[in-house]
Design a protein around this motif. Structure first.
Motif, short mmCIF file in Angstrom:
data_model
loop_
_atom_site.label_atom_id
_atom_site.label_comp_id
_atom_site.label_asym_id
_atom_site.label_seq_id
_atom_site.Cartn_x
_atom_site.Cartn_y
_atom_site.Cartn_z
N ARG A 23 0.26 -18.17 7.95
CA ARG A 23 -0.65 -17.94 6.83
C ARG A 23 -0.69 -19.15 5.90
NH1 ARG A 23 -0.91 -12.54 2.97
NH2 ARG A 23 -2.74 -13.17 1.78
N ARG A 47 -7.13 -11.98 7.64
CA ARG A 47 -7.74 -12.14 6.31
C ARG A 47 -7.71 -13.61 5.88
NH1 ARG A 47 -9.02 -7.52 3.76
NH2 ARG A 47 -7.88 -5.60 4.21
N ILE A 64 -3.08 -8.28 10.07
CA ILE A 64 -4.11 -8.22 9.04
C ILE A 64 -4.03 -9.43 8.11
CG2 ILE A 64 -4.91 -6.93 7.03
CD1 ILE A 64 -3.88 -4.39 8.62
N PHE A 94 -10.55 -3.28 7.95
CA PHE A 94 -11.83 -3.78 7.46
C PHE A 94 -12.93 -2.72 7.45
CE2 PHE A 94 -9.54 -7.60 8.41
CZ PHE A 94 -9.97 -8.50 7.45
#
Length: 219
Positions: A68, A100, A96, A142
């Motif tokens: 990330r 994202r 997730i 989502f």
């Protein structure tokens, strides 16, 4: 002749990077070409922004921030670089979080070399690619209705990503030795993580931890 998809491998385990490169090279697949690698977030950011590969295979958990952190520093400035997460973790929150942040797909390290090559080509072409069952996490997160499992949990937030990985495997019945092999860490490190999880969750044994993990759909 169509140019091959250039691939960059980011993982903090040198042995794993070597294995991925050897596996892909051994396929003799002229659709892809590994052009570089990095073992840390800082090195990955510098090399990716310099080399501009087509696809980055991105480890989710690394000591200095993980996938990330790489995405947050690179994706907005270089939107043409496609990121495919390649991780031992199949936890919903990990999937997730990187999606994202901008990853186009997420596959686990149980994937075969041929499947990985196909996934690389597909994400480079614009597809979203996920290992079986992981796509459901993304659809739930989502969708308007939301998923059956919460994306955030105050109690889970007490645990580090590595502690969650250890807990999940422990709850699935893995022995310490097996967890160490799965996560490429020592048995002593597994014991340390388990002790920390027991302390943070205020549980007294692995059976209570297993129930706690099951209640949070980690298993």
């Amino acid at each position: 002749m169509t140019q091959p998809v250039t691939v960059f491998v980011v993982d903090d385990h040198a042995l794993f990077r070597t294995g991925v490169k050897a596996e892909l090279a051994g396929l003799g697949d002229d659709r892809i070409a590994v052009v570089g690698e990095a073992g840390s977030v800082g090195e990955a950011v510098v090399r990716i922004t310099s080399d501009a590969p087509d696809v980055v295979l991105l480890d989710v958990h690394m000591p200095d921030g993980g996938g990330r952190a790489v995405l947050e520093q690179v994706h907005a400035k270089f939107p043409d670089v496609v990121f495919l997460a390649l991780s031992v973790s199949d936890a919903a929150e990990d999937v997730i979080a990187v999606i994202r942040a901008g990853a186009r797909g997420y596959v686990t390290k149980t994937i075969s070399g041929r499947e990985l090559a196909d996934a690389i080509v597909r994400v480079a072409a614009g597809d979203a690619v996920f290992s079986p069952r992981l796509a459901g996490f993304v659809l739930d997160a989502f969708s308007d209705r939301g998923g059956p499992a919460p994306v955030t949990d105050p109690e889970l937030d007490l645990l580090s990503p590595r502690e969650r990985e250890v807990l999940k495997l422990l709850a699935r019945g893995y022995a310490y030795k097996e967890i160490a092999a799965q996560l490429f860490i020592s048995i002593k490190t597994v014991e340390t993580h388990v002790s920390s999880v027991l302390r943070k969750t205020q549980k007294s044994n692995r059976y209570e931890l297993s129930r706690w993990a099951s209640d949070r759909r980690l298993v």
